[in-house]
Write an enzyme that holds these catalytic residues in place. Structure first.
Site, PDB file in Angstrom:
ATOM      1  N   CYS A  68      12.673  52.920  69.796  1.00  5.21           N
ATOM      2  CA  CYS A  68      13.120  54.225  69.308  1.00  5.21           C
ATOM      3  C   CYS A  68      12.263  54.574  68.098  1.00  5.21           C
ATOM      4  CB  CYS A  68      14.602  54.117  68.918  1.00  5.21           C
ATOM      5  SG  CYS A  68      15.228  55.592  68.107  1.00  5.21           S
TER       6      CYS A  68
ATOM      7  N   CYS B 239      24.548  62.763  60.313  1.00  7.11           N
ATOM      8  CA  CYS B 239      23.288  62.028  60.436  1.00  7.11           C
ATOM      9  C   CYS B 239      22.698  61.686  59.069  1.00  7.11           C
ATOM     10  CB  CYS B 239      22.287  62.865  61.227  1.00  7.11           C
ATOM     11  SG  CYS B 239      20.700  62.061  61.459  1.00  7.11           S
TER      12      CYS B 239
ATOM     13  N   GLY C 127      14.114  62.588  62.395  1.00  5.03           N
ATOM     14  CA  GLY C 127      13.304  63.779  62.635  1.00  5.03           C
ATOM     15  C   GLY C 127      13.696  64.533  63.885  1.00  5.03           C
TER      16      GLY C 127
ATOM     17  N   SER D  27      14.600  63.499  72.413  1.00  2.00           N
ATOM     18  CA  SER D  27      15.935  64.027  72.111  1.00  2.00           C
ATOM     19  C   SER D  27      15.820  65.182  71.118  1.00  2.00           C
ATOM     20  CB  SER D  27      16.780  62.905  71.503  1.00  2.00           C
ATOM     21  OG  SER D  27      18.054  63.390  71.144  1.00  2.00           O
TER      22      SER D  27
ATOM     23  N   ASN E 265      28.448  56.710  64.513  1.00  2.00           N
ATOM     24  CA  ASN E 265      28.205  55.602  63.602  1.00  2.00           C
ATOM     25  C   ASN E 265      28.465  56.130  62.189  1.00  2.00           C
ATOM     26  OD1 ASN E 265      27.184  53.124  62.718  1.00  2.00           O
ATOM     27  ND2 ASN E 265      25.569  53.178  64.254  1.00  2.00           N
TER      28      ASN E 265
ATOM     29  N   CYS F  24      20.627  56.369  63.053  1.00  2.00           N
ATOM     30  CA  CYS F  24      19.470  57.126  62.568  1.00  2.00           C
ATOM     31  C   CYS F  24      19.388  57.214  61.048  1.00  2.00           C
ATOM     32  CB  CYS F  24      19.552  58.563  63.060  1.00  2.00           C
ATOM     33  SG  CYS F  24      19.330  58.727  64.785  1.00  2.00           S
TER      34      CYS F  24
HETATM   35  N1  SAH Z   1      16.681  65.313  66.125  1.00  2.00           N
HETATM   36  C1  SAH Z   1      16.882  64.779  67.425  1.00  2.00           C
HETATM   37  C2  SAH Z   1      16.684  63.277  67.541  1.00  2.00           C
HETATM   38  C3  SAH Z   1      17.243  62.382  66.484  1.00  2.00           C
HETATM   39  S1  SAH Z   1      18.817  61.689  66.528  1.00  2.00           S
HETATM   40  C4  SAH Z   1      18.240  65.174  67.951  1.00  2.00           C
HETATM   41  O1  SAH Z   1      18.997  65.800  67.234  1.00  2.00           O
HETATM   42  O2  SAH Z   1      18.523  64.920  69.108  1.00  2.00           O
HETATM   43  C5  SAH Z   1      19.203  60.947  68.037  1.00  2.00           C
HETATM   44  C6  SAH Z   1      20.662  61.127  68.405  1.00  2.00           C
HETATM   45  O3  SAH Z   1      21.544  60.401  67.531  1.00  2.00           O
HETATM   46  C7  SAH Z   1      21.104  62.572  68.318  1.00  2.00           C
HETATM   47  O4  SAH Z   1      21.931  62.875  69.414  1.00  2.00           O
HETATM   48  C8  SAH Z   1      21.903  62.601  67.023  1.00  2.00           C
HETATM   49  O5  SAH Z   1      22.764  63.686  66.996  1.00  2.00           O
HETATM   50  C9  SAH Z   1      22.572  61.258  67.069  1.00  2.00           C
HETATM   51  N2  SAH Z   1      23.065  60.756  65.781  1.00  2.00           N
HETATM   52  C10 SAH Z   1      22.523  60.882  64.553  1.00  2.00           C
HETATM   53  N3  SAH Z   1      23.257  60.260  63.623  1.00  2.00           N
HETATM   54  C11 SAH Z   1      24.303  59.711  64.280  1.00  2.00           C
HETATM   55  C12 SAH Z   1      25.427  58.947  63.865  1.00  2.00           C
HETATM   56  N4  SAH Z   1      25.619  58.624  62.601  1.00  2.00           N
HETATM   57  N5  SAH Z   1      26.293  58.541  64.823  1.00  2.00           N
HETATM   58  C13 SAH Z   1      26.086  58.857  66.133  1.00  2.00           C
HETATM   59  N6  SAH Z   1      25.055  59.579  66.569  1.00  2.00           N
HETATM   60  C14 SAH Z   1      24.161  60.013  65.656  1.00  2.00           C
END
Ligand code: SAH
Length: 346
Positions: free
Chosen positions: A106, A120, A160, A192, A291, A334
């Protein structure tokens, strides 16, 4: 003259560059292979290239090579989390996960993020800068060298928003899947996005066969706007229309990601609404227990709610998977590791 980032050049671009310097095409193929298949970090490693040519190359080009700052290995499932330093000191993170079907990495597409999704960690300090194609690739190269195991799948799901760094992302995908490079099948590459509609439409016409994952996280605009500021710019109807267009153009089924947050988007009503919303879409829903990050008060849905949500959604005719949580003990979500590293430096 400003030096050129050689690791971001396609074989065609490199061949053209080399021709203008008077080098034959086979030299470009050799150097390309050193960079993208043998994963050389320095021109001096290129043993079938003369010392004189190595010197010329190093005068004209610079060779990006990320520095490993930290590696954390999960005691639960062997997941490895890497912190890398870019040449300018920015810090990014990447994750290596071992599955039955192969090894998956990833990667981050930006240092930080400006999308502002509430749950996030990557976005808490905003965007530092876009990553170059070479900087996206080198996360995979460094990890493959460190583990000694071939990477078979790549997901652009780290820090990102990939479609906010569109040109570099597409160049990266072409390099990663090229012959003479790691040659990873585009079908094994997933991007994603939080749902940038013009980016999805453009990607649909790019002639790639990658998988697109949409971060959905809500069955309606009201709940989605609460979690994701981008939802104010692009309404669900538009986003899902662009997703359908992606399927029509590429024949690739999508993944709809849905992070379950207790009391926010995880009720039976929302499961049914999600089913209705996705009628006619080609793809499946991946449920992710959120998370929790310490900066926000979001809690993970309990197991019973997750199971009920899954069953109700399946009843509407949609395929549903629940994401296995990997590396929970090493700041798996993330941007969490990067964030805690940056805080420890202050
Ligand atoms: N910017 C892109 C890719 C990065 S995040 C996007 O938004 O898709 C990858 C995935 O993890 C996304 O679906 C995001 O919403 C999710 N994500 C980010 N932080 C998270 C967290 N704390 N718990 C669960 N999913 C999370």
């Amino acid at each position: 003259m400003e030096k050129i980032d050689i690791k971001s050049l396609t074989i065609e671009e490199m061949t053209e560059e080399f021709a203008s310097m008077g080098h034959p095409a086979f030299r470009a193929r050799q150097v390309y292979q050193w960079l993208h298949e043998k994963l050389a970090a320095r021109f001096e490693e290129m043993t079938n290239i003369s010392k004189e040519m190595q010197k010329k190359l190093s005068e004209r080009y610079y060779l990006i090579s990320l520095k490993t700052v930290d590696i954390r290995i999960s005691k639960i499932d062997g997941t490895r989390k890497y912190l890398f330093a870019l040449e300018d000191g920015n810090i990014i993170e990447s994750v290596w996960m071992k599955y039955k079907h192969g090894n998956s990495v990833c990667i981050s597409s930006q240092a930080g993020c400006r999308m502002g999704c509430r749950f996030c960690a990557s976005t808490l300090d905003g965007l530092a800068r876009n990553l170059l194609p070479s900087e996206m690739l080198d996360q995979i190269y460094q990890i493959q060298k460190e583990t000694g195991e071939r990477v078979s799948n790549v997901v652009v799901m780290g820090s990102g928003e990939p479609l906010d760094n569109y040109d570099n992302l597409v160049q990266f995908i072409r390099l990663l899947s090229s012959e003479g490079g790691l040659h990873i099948s585009q079908r094994n590459i997933t991007v994603s996005t939080c749902g940038i509609v013009p980016g999805i439409r453009r990607l649909a016409k790019e002639g790639l066969t990658i998988t697109l994952a949409l971060s959905l996280h809500a069955p309606n605009d009201r709940v989605r706007e609460n979690l994701m500021p981008i939802a104010k710019t692009y309404k669900l109807a538009e986003v899902l229309d662009a997703c359908h267009e992606y399927f029509v153009q590429t024949g690739r089924r999508l993944t709809f990601e849905y992070s379950l947050v207790k009391g926010v988007n995880d009720t039976p009503r929302e499961a049914k609404d999600l089913g209705t919303l996705l009628k006619g879409q080609q793809g499946h829903v991946n449920l992710i227990p959120v998370n929790p990050i310490k900066e926000r008060n979001f809690k993970q849905s309990d197991q019973a709610s997750i199971q009920t949500f899954k069953i109700l959604l399946e009843k509407t005719g949609i395929n549903v998977t629940i994401r296995r949580e990997m590396g929970r003990d090493i700041n798996g979500a993330c941007g969490q590791l990067r964030k805690s590293f940056l805080e420890s430096q202050n």
